[in-house]
Design a protein around this motif. Structure first.
Motif, short mmCIF file in Angstrom:
data_model
loop_
_atom_site.label_atom_id
_atom_site.label_comp_id
_atom_site.label_asym_id
_atom_site.label_seq_id
_atom_site.Cartn_x
_atom_site.Cartn_y
_atom_site.Cartn_z
N ALA A 1 56.88 115.96 15.62
CA ALA A 1 58.24 116.21 15.17
C ALA A 1 58.75 117.52 15.77
O ALA A 1 58.25 118.59 15.41
CB ALA A 1 58.29 116.28 13.64
N PRO A 2 59.73 117.46 16.67
CA PRO A 2 60.32 118.70 17.17
C PRO A 2 61.05 119.44 16.06
O PRO A 2 61.76 118.84 15.26
CB PRO A 2 61.31 118.21 18.25
N GLY A 3 60.84 120.76 16.03
CA GLY A 3 61.54 121.62 15.09
C GLY A 3 62.63 122.37 15.83
O GLY A 3 62.35 123.33 16.55
N ILE A 4 63.86 121.93 15.68
CA ILE A 4 64.98 122.46 16.47
C ILE A 4 65.37 123.85 15.97
O ILE A 4 65.46 124.09 14.77
CB ILE A 4 66.17 121.48 16.42
N TRP A 5 65.57 124.78 16.94
CA TRP A 5 66.04 126.11 16.58
C TRP A 5 66.81 126.70 17.76
O TRP A 5 66.88 126.11 18.84
CB TRP A 5 64.89 127.01 16.16
N ILE A 6 67.40 127.88 17.55
CA ILE A 6 68.30 128.44 18.55
C ILE A 6 67.56 128.93 19.78
O ILE A 6 67.93 128.61 20.91
CB ILE A 6 69.13 129.59 17.93
N ASN A 7 66.50 129.70 19.58
CA ASN A 7 65.86 130.30 20.76
C ASN A 7 64.37 130.04 20.86
O ASN A 7 63.75 130.40 21.86
CB ASN A 7 66.11 131.82 20.80
N ASP A 8 63.76 129.48 19.87
CA ASP A 8 62.33 129.20 19.96
C ASP A 8 61.97 127.97 19.13
O ASP A 8 61.35 128.08 18.08
CB ASP A 8 61.51 130.41 19.49
N SER A 9 62.39 126.82 19.63
CA SER A 9 62.03 125.58 18.95
C SER A 9 60.52 125.37 19.02
O SER A 9 59.83 125.99 19.85
CB SER A 9 62.75 124.40 19.61
N ALA A 10 60.01 124.52 18.15
CA ALA A 10 58.57 124.28 18.10
C ALA A 10 58.31 122.78 17.98
O ALA A 10 59.22 121.99 17.68
CB ALA A 10 57.96 125.02 16.91
N LEU A 11 57.07 122.39 18.23
CA LEU A 11 56.64 121.02 18.04
C LEU A 11 55.61 120.99 16.92
O LEU A 11 54.54 121.59 17.02
CB LEU A 11 56.03 120.46 19.33
N TYR A 12 55.93 120.28 15.83
CA TYR A 12 55.02 120.14 14.70
C TYR A 12 54.15 118.91 14.92
O TYR A 12 54.65 117.82 15.19
CB TYR A 12 55.80 120.01 13.40
N VAL A 13 52.84 119.11 14.79
CA VAL A 13 51.87 118.03 14.99
C VAL A 13 51.18 117.78 13.66
O VAL A 13 50.52 118.67 13.11
CB VAL A 13 50.83 118.40 16.06
N MET A 14 51.33 116.56 13.13
CA MET A 14 50.76 116.21 11.83
C MET A 14 49.80 115.05 11.95
O MET A 14 49.98 114.16 12.79
CB MET A 14 51.90 115.86 10.86
N ARG A 15 48.78 115.06 11.12
CA ARG A 15 47.82 113.96 11.06
C ARG A 15 48.35 112.88 10.12
O ARG A 15 48.74 113.16 8.99
CB ARG A 15 46.47 114.46 10.53
N THR A 16 48.35 111.64 10.60
CA THR A 16 48.80 110.54 9.75
C THR A 16 47.69 110.02 8.85
O THR A 16 47.96 109.31 7.89
CB THR A 16 49.34 109.39 10.61
N ASP A 17 46.43 110.37 9.18
CA ASP A 17 45.31 109.91 8.34
C ASP A 17 45.05 110.84 7.16
O ASP A 17 44.58 110.40 6.10
CB ASP A 17 44.04 109.72 9.17
N THR A 18 45.38 112.13 7.31
CA THR A 18 45.15 113.08 6.22
C THR A 18 46.45 113.64 5.64
O THR A 18 46.42 114.38 4.66
CB THR A 18 44.28 114.25 6.69
N LEU A 19 47.58 113.33 6.29
CA LEU A 19 48.89 113.83 5.87
C LEU A 19 48.92 115.35 5.80
O LEU A 19 49.42 115.94 4.84
CB LEU A 19 49.30 113.21 4.53
N THR A 20 48.40 115.98 6.85
CA THR A 20 48.39 117.43 6.94
C THR A 20 48.95 117.87 8.30
O THR A 20 48.94 117.11 9.26
CB THR A 20 46.96 117.99 6.80
N VAL A 21 49.43 119.11 8.34
CA VAL A 21 49.88 119.69 9.60
C VAL A 21 48.65 120.14 10.39
O VAL A 21 47.87 120.97 9.92
CB VAL A 21 50.82 120.88 9.36
N GLU A 22 48.50 119.59 11.58
CA GLU A 22 47.36 119.95 12.42
C GLU A 22 47.60 121.25 13.17
O GLU A 22 46.75 122.13 13.22
CB GLU A 22 47.07 118.82 13.41
N THR A 23 48.80 121.36 13.76
CA THR A 23 49.14 122.58 14.49
C THR A 23 50.64 122.63 14.73
O THR A 23 51.33 121.62 14.57
CB THR A 23 48.39 122.65 15.84
N VAL A 24 51.12 123.79 15.11
CA VAL A 24 52.51 123.97 15.50
C VAL A 24 52.51 124.61 16.89
O VAL A 24 51.95 125.69 17.08
CB VAL A 24 53.28 124.86 14.51
#
Length: 226
Positions: A11-34
């Motif tokens: 899931a891309p996290g849209i922002w003005i100057n430093d957007s990020a990409l959120y990576v989540m596990r679908t098997d554990t429903l947790t955020v793996e990394t940003v």
């Protein structure tokens, strides 16, 4: 974008100057990394599952390639387009189709808030076909005003585009040089298309206009595909 093979949701996290990409596990429903550093207005995302490549685009004409195994950024290429809002991957051609929106308010935010030293590359109101290896635009498909999203009908080889500004859905024949097949008028602001080939239907979410009464329901349109 769901990566079923690796049990991940991107899931891309849209922002003005430093957007990020959120990576989540679908098997554990947790955020793996940003993953940081995706520039101004990262929002587009699509997946080449066969090659293990994820593509993310932003609103300053950049296309990122991410390895879905290592989650490393393989490359960043410049595209001769400005507002790569949403993406779709064409498995038949190994090309990326991207909405180049052309909204003036986005240009103003890029200039006045993000303060990017940026030279505008086009006028938008189109879908571009991109070679992901080098970012080269191989084709430009004119749309109605303010395109926001797109979907590929792989069964019928058609392209469906929602146009917020004109309040329309436009459908193109990919077998015939992306010829415009039909323009369908909808209320207010068509937003996201989803194709159900089993039902022979295109579902489109429709956002309210600015003049709609506060608290009023938004809607979904159902378009039957011949």
């Amino acid at each position: 974008m769901v990566d079923k093979k690796n049990n991940r949701l991107f899931a891309p996290g849209i922002w003005i100057n430093d957007s990020a990409l959120y990576v989540m596990r679908t098997d554990t429903l947790t955020v793996e990394t940003v993953i940081p550093d995706f520039g101004f207005g990262a929002s587009g995302v699509t997946l080449d599952e066969a090659r293990g490549k994820l593509y993310v685009s932003n609103m300053q004409g950049q296309l990122y390639t991410i390895d879905t195994q290592t989650l490393s950024v393989d490359s960043v290429v410049e595209v001769q387009a400005d507002q790569l809002l949403n993406l779709a991957f064409d498995k038949r051609t190994n090309r990326i189709l991207a909405v180049d929106q052309g909204a003036e308010n986005v240009n103003q935010v890029r200039e006045k808030l993000a303060k990017l030293p940026y030279q505008q590359r086009g006028k938008g109101n189109r879908v571009v076909v991109i070679n992901p290896e080098d970012g080269r635009i191989e084709k430009s498909i004119p749309t109605d005003t303010g395109p926001v999203n797109l979907a590929l009908d792989e069964k019928n080889n058609r392209l469906v585009v929602t146009n917020r500004g004109s309040g329309t859905v436009t459908i193109y024949d990919r077998n015939n040089d992306d010829r415009l097949l039909q323009t369908i008028a909808l209320p207010a602001h068509p937003n996201t298309p989803k194709i159900d080939n089993q039902l022979g239907t295109i579902f489109v979410t429709v956002k309210n206009s600015d003049t709609a009464p506060k608290g009023s329901n938004e809607s979904v349109a159902r378009i039957l595909v011949p």
